[in-house]
Design a protein around this motif. Structure first.
Motif, PDB file in Angstrom:
ATOM      1  N   PHE A 386      -2.819   5.629  -1.961  1.00  0.00           N
ATOM      2  CA  PHE A 386      -2.505   4.815  -3.142  1.00  0.00           C
ATOM      3  C   PHE A 386      -3.192   3.426  -2.919  1.00  0.00           C
ATOM      4  N   ARG A 389      -6.473   4.545  -4.467  1.00  0.00           N
ATOM      5  CA  ARG A 389      -6.365   4.813  -5.923  1.00  0.00           C
ATOM      6  C   ARG A 389      -6.078   3.288  -6.679  1.00  0.00           C
TER       7      ARG A 389
ATOM      8  N   TYR B  48       4.530  -3.366  -6.898  1.00  0.00           N
ATOM      9  CA  TYR B  48       4.226  -1.869  -6.738  1.00  0.00           C
ATOM     10  C   TYR B  48       4.463  -1.378  -8.010  1.00  0.00           C
ATOM     11  N   ALA B  51       1.313  -1.769 -10.172  1.00  0.00           N
ATOM     12  CA  ALA B  51       0.407  -0.776  -9.779  1.00  0.00           C
ATOM     13  C   ALA B  51       0.380   0.528  -9.853  1.00  0.00           C
ATOM     14  N   GLY B  52       1.715   1.049  -9.782  1.00  0.00           N
ATOM     15  CA  GLY B  52       2.031   2.400 -10.004  1.00  0.00           C
ATOM     16  C   GLY B  52       2.212   3.237  -8.642  1.00  0.00           C
ATOM     17  N   ARG B  53       2.613   2.753  -7.830  1.00  0.00           N
ATOM     18  CA  ARG B  53       3.044   3.373  -6.442  1.00  0.00           C
ATOM     19  C   ARG B  53       4.128   4.046  -6.759  1.00  0.00           C
ATOM     20  N   ASP B  54       4.017   5.516  -5.852  1.00  0.00           N
ATOM     21  CA  ASP B  54       5.086   6.367  -5.987  1.00  0.00           C
ATOM     22  C   ASP B  54       6.425   5.922  -5.318  1.00  0.00           C
ATOM     23  N   PRO B  75      -2.397   5.002 -10.980  1.00  0.00           N
ATOM     24  CA  PRO B  75      -2.623   3.924 -10.580  1.00  0.00           C
ATOM     25  C   PRO B  75      -4.269   3.463 -10.624  1.00  0.00           C
TER      26      PRO B  75
END
Lengths: 436, 250
Positions: A386, A389, B48, B51-54, B75
């Motif tokens: 992450f 990315r 988060y 930003a596109g965190r899982d 992300p």
């Protein structure tokens, strides 16, 4: 009620029958070869010991059936297609073997300062005759290694390498295949006192490749061994590196293995004896397994004298339904005080169906030693992924960066920068080709 | 520029736990917004989710950056669109060189935007100049990403990445945590150098301290997953003297 003795006898009979079938496919006992006496002796031993089967403890994680299904010997002839050479950027003297047979017409001039290089098919040089078979016999205890004996029974040619000084360049043993079938190869390596040599190996001589290297390192000598085991036409490999190291000697071996299909099964056995004081022995490997391939690295290092230092570093990346096995043993004899043994086997599994079997073993009889081992297996680090990315690196590229970084820790075990670069380039290529 | 409206999210693994409960916030170009709030108010989660965190599921609301719908993007696409998150805990990545990482990131973003990639020379010049400003030594640049970095070095490395990537909106998640006074000044100076008419900031912090160095235009108080109060810099000072209790329950 089943009689355990009868069951044992039946199993032994099955192993011997398998051995006989395998021996029937080896070259004739009167093939033109200087190795025929050694071959005959090995054939006798293999017939008696029998072929390995899954029920043997040492093959518990890797079914040897694929390696012991009889196949005809590979025939030497015109080499089909251009073979990739991972060491093409390395200044080395290349000895080409086709189907395990030396081919002077395809090879470089093998006169290298510091080395005496001969081929075994012509008859072993005097210095080699006492070495051939010696370490192969020694390696049969405490665990039998019948495929090493089979290799000795099958190989009609090979290399005799004697280092008498600091070698001017590495010897690259490049195997090429001309046909399907089994290629067997053996090498006798003697590193004389204070001498240094590097051996590179690439390619298979057939779709099944059997290899046996016996290396004796005298006082203060150093042998570097690097192997690229990545050719797609290599289906089955059984390799053996047996090395005995005297006082102050150094032996380092690195193997990059990659396999991509259910037809591929590699087993690399490395057996080293740290016979003298102050010996250093390092074995490292990078493994990239995809498809339903199986790659097995099995090691046995015996510390026998003072202040020995040994190191095993294996990094494995698997995807799909690939399988990897790591069996690494450090045996420290009572006399081997001040031993420093280190072993690490780490795996990254992409997906959920690949598997790594790791069996680290320490057996220590000396009381003043430092031995450590570690084994971890997991997915790629999600937080690192992450992080990359979030800086704009696309998922695929970020995964490749992390996998390369993971393999790098094994590649860093290679001491020579040019050789390190050659292996790194190959590893990066494999990651791009097979894991993205 | 960055427009967050009615943003709701819950944990993927624990759908009963809703963390963001309707966040409304707009960061205009050229402005520095600060978000303060007690522990567990959802500040870091907001960063988060942006930003596109899982691990988070957005159940309602929207977040856009310019014309881009952030929530629709991966992300890396959010980064290329101009969003940058300075992590509270920058991740250590053994085996990946800091320089390799910086160059990969810069060129990936440029490529995604259809711009020319930076040449090796251009890149080196850029990194050296920015690193010097942040007192990041060439030796630190040679190390693996954040490996063996002190807390302060990690945060400076975040600001270095921010300076090189030149995002449109910078989200700083508790960048002051773990910093001593000197390191905080260095980091704040780095942020202040990046302030400009076409860049917005969202500074998440517990304390007034960082805001002494990075003067905000707007201060929000977040509690229980929502913005409960918005004001000027004086609001941050009020938190410092009175704590959150009065503001949150108000």
């Amino acid at each position: 009620m089943a009689d355990p003795n009868a069951a044992r006898a039946a199993l032994a009979e099955q192993k011997r029958a398998l051995a006989a079938a395998l021996l029937a496919e080896t070259p004739a006992s009167d093939a033109p070869s200087g190795l025929n006496i050694a071959r005959a002796a090995a054939a006798e031993q293999f017939a008696a010991a029998g072929a390995p089967v899954r029920r043997d403890e040492y093959w518990r994680f890797t079914d040897p059936a694929r390696l012991t299904a009889p196949r005809p010997a590979a025939s030497p002839g015109a080499v089909a297609g251009a073979a990739g050479n991972p060491f093409s950027d390395v200044d080395a003297a290349t000895a080409v073997f086709v189907a395990g047979q030396f081919r002077p017409d395809l090879s470089d001039d093998l006169s290298v300062a510091g080395l005496e290089i001969a081929t075994l098919g012509q008859g072993a040089p005097d210095w080699a005759s006492s070495l051939i078979g010696a370490l192969e016999s020694r390696a049969q205890a405490p665990v039998e290694r019948p495929l090493a004996t089979l290799t000795a029974a099958a190989a009609t040619d090979g290399v005799a390498l004697r280092a008498v000084g600091k070698a001017a360049k590495p010897l690259h043993i490049q195997h090429l295949a001309a046909s399907d079938g089994v290629a067997a190869f053996r090498a006798a390596v003697m590193i004389e006192e204070g001498a240094e040599a590097t051996i590179l190996e690439s390619g298979p001589g057939g779709i099944r490749h059997l290899s046996l290297i016996e290396a004796q390192i005298a006082k203060g000598g150093a042998l570097d061994h690097l192997r690229s085991q990545t050719a797609p036409n290599l289906k089955e490999a059984a390799t053996h590196l047996f090395g005995a190291v005297a006082d102050g000697g150094v032996l380092k071996s690195f193997t990059l293995s990659a396999a991509n299909s259910a037809e591929q099964l590699f087993r690399n056995e490395t057996v080293l004896w740290l016979d003298g004081d102050d010996v250093s022995a390092h074995v490292a490997g990078g493994v990239v397994g995809t498809g339903e391939a199986t790659i097995d690295n099995t090691l046995f290092l015996t510390h026998r004298a003072l202040r020995g230092e040994s190191r095993q570093v294996f990094k494995t990346v698997l995807a799909d339904e690939a399988k990897a096995v790591f069996q690494g043993k450090i045996l420290v004899e009572q006399a081997a005080q001040k031993t420093d043994g280190y072993q690490i086997s780490q795996g990254v599994i992409l997906g959920e169906r690949a598997a790594i079997m790791a069996k680290p073993e320490l057996e220590i009889y000396a009381d003043d030693v430092k031995c450590s081992h570690g084994s971890t297996t997991g997915a790629l680090d999600e937080s690192a992924l992450f992080y990359l990315r979030s800086r704009g690196v696309p998922r695929q590229a970020a995964e490749a960066m992390l996998i390369e970084a993971f393999l790098e820790e094994a590649i860093e075990e290679i001491s020579d920068p040019a050789l390190q670069e050659a292996m790194r380039a190959e590893a990066v290529g494999l990651v791009a080709e097979r894991l993205s | 520029m960055l427009k967050i409206s009615n943003l709701h999210c819950r944990l993927e693994d624990d759908p009963e736990t809703t963390i963001l409960k309707g966040v409304d916030l707009t960061v205009e170009a050229g402005k520095v917004h600060a978000i303060m709030g007690p522990n567990g108010s959802g500040k870091s989660t907001l960063s988060y989710v942006l930003a596109g965190r899982d691990g988070y599921e957005v159940t309602d609301g929207a977040a856009t950056l310019g014309d881009d719908d952030l929530l629709e993007l991966e992300p890396e696409e959010r980064a290329a669109a101009g969003l940058f998150l300075a992590f509270q805990y920058p991740v250590e990545i053994p085996g990946v060189g800091n320089m390799t990482f910086l160059r990969e990131a810069l060129n990936a973003q440029r490529k995604a935007r259809g711009e020319a990639e930076a040449s090796a020379g251009e890149f080196l010049k850029l990194v050296r100049a920015k690193a010097a400003e942040l007192e990041i030594t060439p030796e630190m640049l040679k190390r693996f990403v954040n490996v063996g970095f002190s807390g302060g070095e990690k945060k400076r490395n975040e600001i270095l990445q921010m300076s090189i990537l030149e995002p449109k909106v910078c989200v700083l998640d508790e960048t002051d945590s773990g910093l001593d006074v000197d390191a905080m000044k260095l980091v704040a100076e780095g942020v202040n150098r990046l302030r400009g008419a076409d860049r917005g900031f969202l500074v998440i912090t517990h304390y007034q301290r960082l805001l002494d160095h990075i003067e905000p235009d707007v201060v929000h108080i977040m509690a229980a997953g929502r913005i409960v109060q918005t004001g000027g810099p004086e609001l941050a000072r009020q938190v410092e003297t009175e704590g959150y209790a009065g503001l949150v329950s108000a």
